[in-house]
Design a protein around this motif. Sequence first.
Motif, mmCIF file in Angstrom:
data_model
loop_
_atom_site.group_PDB
_atom_site.id
_atom_site.type_symbol
_atom_site.label_atom_id
_atom_site.label_comp_id
_atom_site.label_asym_id
_atom_site.label_seq_id
_atom_site.Cartn_x
_atom_site.Cartn_y
_atom_site.Cartn_z
ATOM 1 N N PHE A 292 5.678 24.252 23.529
ATOM 2 C CA PHE A 292 4.431 24.950 23.852
ATOM 3 C C PHE A 292 4.591 25.802 25.112
ATOM 4 C CE2 PHE A 292 1.468 21.646 21.632
ATOM 5 C CZ PHE A 292 1.935 22.096 20.395
ATOM 6 N N ASN A 293 5.227 25.233 26.128
ATOM 7 C CA ASN A 293 5.422 25.982 27.368
ATOM 8 C C ASN A 293 6.241 27.248 27.136
ATOM 9 O OD1 ASN A 293 3.964 24.464 29.234
ATOM 10 N ND2 ASN A 293 5.655 23.034 29.575
ATOM 11 N N ALA A 294 7.230 27.154 26.267
ATOM 12 C CA ALA A 294 8.100 28.300 26.012
ATOM 13 C C ALA A 294 7.356 29.430 25.308
ATOM 14 C CB ALA A 294 9.308 27.863 25.174
ATOM 15 N N PHE A 295 6.500 29.080 24.350
ATOM 16 C CA PHE A 295 5.879 30.107 23.516
ATOM 17 C C PHE A 295 4.464 30.494 23.926
ATOM 18 C CE2 PHE A 295 9.330 28.833 20.681
ATOM 19 C CZ PHE A 295 9.751 30.071 20.212
ATOM 20 N N ILE A 296 3.866 29.814 24.890
ATOM 21 C CA ILE A 296 2.505 30.151 25.289
ATOM 22 C C ILE A 296 2.358 31.603 25.768
ATOM 23 C CG2 ILE A 296 1.007 29.772 27.306
ATOM 24 C CD1 ILE A 296 0.785 26.884 26.494
ATOM 25 N N PRO A 297 3.327 32.170 26.506
ATOM 26 C CA PRO A 297 3.166 33.581 26.884
ATOM 27 C C PRO A 297 2.996 34.513 25.681
ATOM 28 C CG PRO A 297 4.871 32.569 28.211
ATOM 29 C CD PRO A 297 4.519 31.566 27.150
ATOM 30 N N THR B 172 5.261 36.386 9.034
ATOM 31 C CA THR B 172 6.621 36.255 9.546
ATOM 32 C C THR B 172 6.776 34.823 10.038
ATOM 33 O OG1 THR B 172 6.629 38.565 10.247
ATOM 34 C CG2 THR B 172 8.347 37.142 11.146
ATOM 35 N N VAL B 173 7.732 34.110 9.475
ATOM 36 C CA VAL B 173 7.867 32.672 9.739
ATOM 37 C C VAL B 173 9.198 32.393 10.422
ATOM 38 C CG1 VAL B 173 7.779 30.373 8.741
ATOM 39 C CG2 VAL B 173 6.517 32.241 7.652
ATOM 40 N N PHE B 174 9.140 31.746 11.570
ATOM 41 C CA PHE B 174 10.337 31.374 12.317
ATOM 42 C C PHE B 174 10.467 29.852 12.305
ATOM 43 C CE2 PHE B 174 8.664 35.290 14.105
ATOM 44 C CZ PHE B 174 9.792 36.108 14.168
ATOM 45 N N GLY B 175 11.603 29.373 11.846
ATOM 46 C CA GLY B 175 11.850 27.940 11.809
ATOM 47 C C GLY B 175 12.913 27.550 12.811
ATOM 48 N N LEU B 176 12.604 26.609 13.686
ATOM 49 C CA LEU B 176 13.557 26.141 14.687
ATOM 50 C C LEU B 176 14.229 24.866 14.198
ATOM 51 C CD1 LEU B 176 11.952 28.204 16.330
ATOM 52 C CD2 LEU B 176 12.039 26.642 18.278
ATOM 53 N N VAL B 177 15.558 24.873 14.202
ATOM 54 C CA VAL B 177 16.330 23.736 13.689
ATOM 55 C C VAL B 177 17.557 23.491 14.561
ATOM 56 C CG1 VAL B 177 15.601 24.139 11.303
ATOM 57 C CG2 VAL B 177 17.688 25.214 12.155
ATOM 58 N N ARG B 178 18.200 22.347 14.350
ATOM 59 C CA ARG B 178 19.426 22.038 15.085
ATOM 60 C C ARG B 178 20.669 22.470 14.324
ATOM 61 N NH1 ARG B 178 18.535 15.828 16.565
ATOM 62 N NH2 ARG B 178 17.626 15.902 14.485
ATOM 63 N N ASP B 179 20.561 22.623 12.992
ATOM 64 C CA ASP B 179 21.696 23.032 12.172
ATOM 65 C C ASP B 179 21.305 24.293 11.401
ATOM 66 O OD1 ASP B 179 23.850 23.363 10.471
ATOM 67 O OD2 ASP B 179 23.981 21.242 9.932
ATOM 68 N N HIS C 237 12.855 33.392 9.199
ATOM 69 C CA HIS C 237 13.951 33.478 10.169
ATOM 70 C C HIS C 237 14.259 32.075 10.674
ATOM 71 C CE1 HIS C 237 13.415 37.921 10.667
ATOM 72 N NE2 HIS C 237 12.170 37.600 10.325
ATOM 73 N N ILE C 238 15.481 31.643 10.521
ATOM 74 C CA ILE C 238 15.901 30.330 11.007
ATOM 75 C C ILE C 238 16.619 30.503 12.339
ATOM 76 C CG2 ILE C 238 17.237 28.253 10.530
ATOM 77 C CD1 ILE C 238 14.780 28.662 8.735
ATOM 78 N N ILE C 239 16.182 29.748 13.337
ATOM 79 C CA ILE C 239 16.703 29.874 14.694
ATOM 80 C C ILE C 239 17.313 28.552 15.139
ATOM 81 C CG2 ILE C 239 16.132 30.443 17.089
ATOM 82 C CD1 ILE C 239 13.621 31.846 16.018
ATOM 83 N N GLN C 240 18.493 28.635 15.720
ATOM 84 C CA GLN C 240 19.156 27.449 16.266
ATOM 85 C C GLN C 240 18.515 27.095 17.598
ATOM 86 O OE1 GLN C 240 22.269 26.231 14.800
ATOM 87 N NE2 GLN C 240 22.388 24.497 16.197
ATOM 88 N N ALA C 241 17.812 25.955 17.660
ATOM 89 C CA ALA C 241 17.179 25.552 18.919
ATOM 90 C C ALA C 241 16.728 24.101 18.839
ATOM 91 C CB ALA C 241 15.987 26.443 19.249
ATOM 92 N N ASP C 242 17.176 23.328 19.804
ATOM 93 C CA ASP C 242 16.714 21.948 19.958
ATOM 94 C C ASP C 242 15.524 21.971 20.905
ATOM 95 O OD1 ASP C 242 16.343 19.264 20.738
ATOM 96 O OD2 ASP C 242 18.448 18.808 20.360
ATOM 97 N N THR C 243 14.396 21.378 20.505
ATOM 98 C CA THR C 243 13.189 21.451 21.331
ATOM 99 C C THR C 243 13.320 20.705 22.654
ATOM 100 O OG1 THR C 243 12.225 19.557 20.170
ATOM 101 C CG2 THR C 243 11.669 21.763 19.353
ATOM 102 N N LYS D 221 15.837 31.190 24.621
ATOM 103 C CA LYS D 221 16.520 32.146 23.753
ATOM 104 C C LYS D 221 15.738 32.355 22.454
ATOM 105 C CE LYS D 221 21.174 31.120 25.500
ATOM 106 N NZ LYS D 221 22.513 30.557 25.171
ATOM 107 N N ALA D 222 15.176 31.264 21.925
ATOM 108 C CA ALA D 222 14.376 31.371 20.701
ATOM 109 C C ALA D 222 13.139 32.223 20.938
ATOM 110 C CB ALA D 222 13.973 29.982 20.228
ATOM 111 N N THR D 223 12.516 32.052 22.099
ATOM 112 C CA THR D 223 11.340 32.844 22.445
ATOM 113 C C THR D 223 11.684 34.325 22.507
ATOM 114 O OG1 THR D 223 10.462 30.998 23.736
ATOM 115 C CG2 THR D 223 9.513 33.162 24.148
ATOM 116 N N GLN D 224 12.829 34.628 23.094
ATOM 117 C CA GLN D 224 13.263 36.020 23.186
ATOM 118 C C GLN D 224 13.502 36.605 21.801
ATOM 119 O OE1 GLN D 224 16.672 36.595 25.708
ATOM 120 N NE2 GLN D 224 16.839 38.784 25.250
ATOM 121 N N TYR D 225 14.117 35.821 20.926
ATOM 122 C CA TYR D 225 14.378 36.262 19.548
ATOM 123 C C TYR D 225 13.067 36.572 18.826
ATOM 124 C CZ TYR D 225 16.073 36.069 14.704
ATOM 125 O OH TYR D 225 16.356 36.379 13.388
ATOM 126 N N VAL D 226 12.113 35.672 18.965
ATOM 127 C CA VAL D 226 10.817 35.868 18.308
ATOM 128 C C VAL D 226 10.108 37.086 18.891
ATOM 129 C CG1 VAL D 226 8.519 34.886 17.973
ATOM 130 C CG2 VAL D 226 10.547 33.444 17.689
#
Length: 250
Positions: free
Chosen positions: A127-132, A28-35, A53-59, A67-72
């Motif tokens: 990293f901080n967002a997804f470490i949990p 399962t692959v999640f890609g974070l992008v601005r557009d 899965h493409i997710i709208q998120a600026d790092t 929000k991206a973490t919650q989606y994942v």
Amino acid sequence: MSSWVITGVSRGLGFEFIRQLSENPSNTVFGLVRDKAAVEAKVAAEIGRDNIHIIQADTTDPLALEKATQYVSERTNGTLDYVIANAALQAKTALVGFDALSRNPKTLEQDAIDHFRINTLGAVHLFNAFIPLILKGHAKKLIAISSGMSDPEMTLKADIHQATSYAMSKAALNMAVAKFSAVYREKETEEEGQLAMAMFGKFKQYSPTFEGPVKPEDSARSVLALINKATVDGGYAGVFLSHTESKPYL
């Protein structure tokens, strides 16, 4: 089955990451992008797989990452195996050095800040967002895409004076990764120690004389002594027994 979060997947290396990883239907692959819309259209046209899965998120936006973490998390049962920090800024200033940038100190400063914010802090926030989720995953791997441009030895040997802000931000990224490794490797060691102590407590309940693992040299000596002592006629053939020859085993 592995789950992946990758930033900067709109083109180049990032897009190739999601193309190759999605070839395995168990990933399962999640890609974070601005557009999001543009990248989703590109993925549909050039890859066309439903495990992406493409997710709208600026790092650089911690709220968007939350929000991206919650989606994942909702799609992986609260776990994650891999994060690849691939998103990066390499502006037109990549072609010039301090000699040119120094003509406008404010421009130089802003250029450095922009690169540091995206290339270094962006990965730190990611990293901080997804470490949990990573800590609950199987692989538990965080990867940051750096550059040889961050290496002083390469810079000096080849006299590469260009891409100053890019190189400095990638060098800072390297140190950030080392710091993450130091803190979480220590935490994992502490957790393993606590688990070991809990297990040793159970061993102590089973065998009150248990004082911890036997030294390898003592254990080997005990086992070899038993081997030398054992005979078929003595009742040792085909049986399971401790090096102590009796119970408890510890």
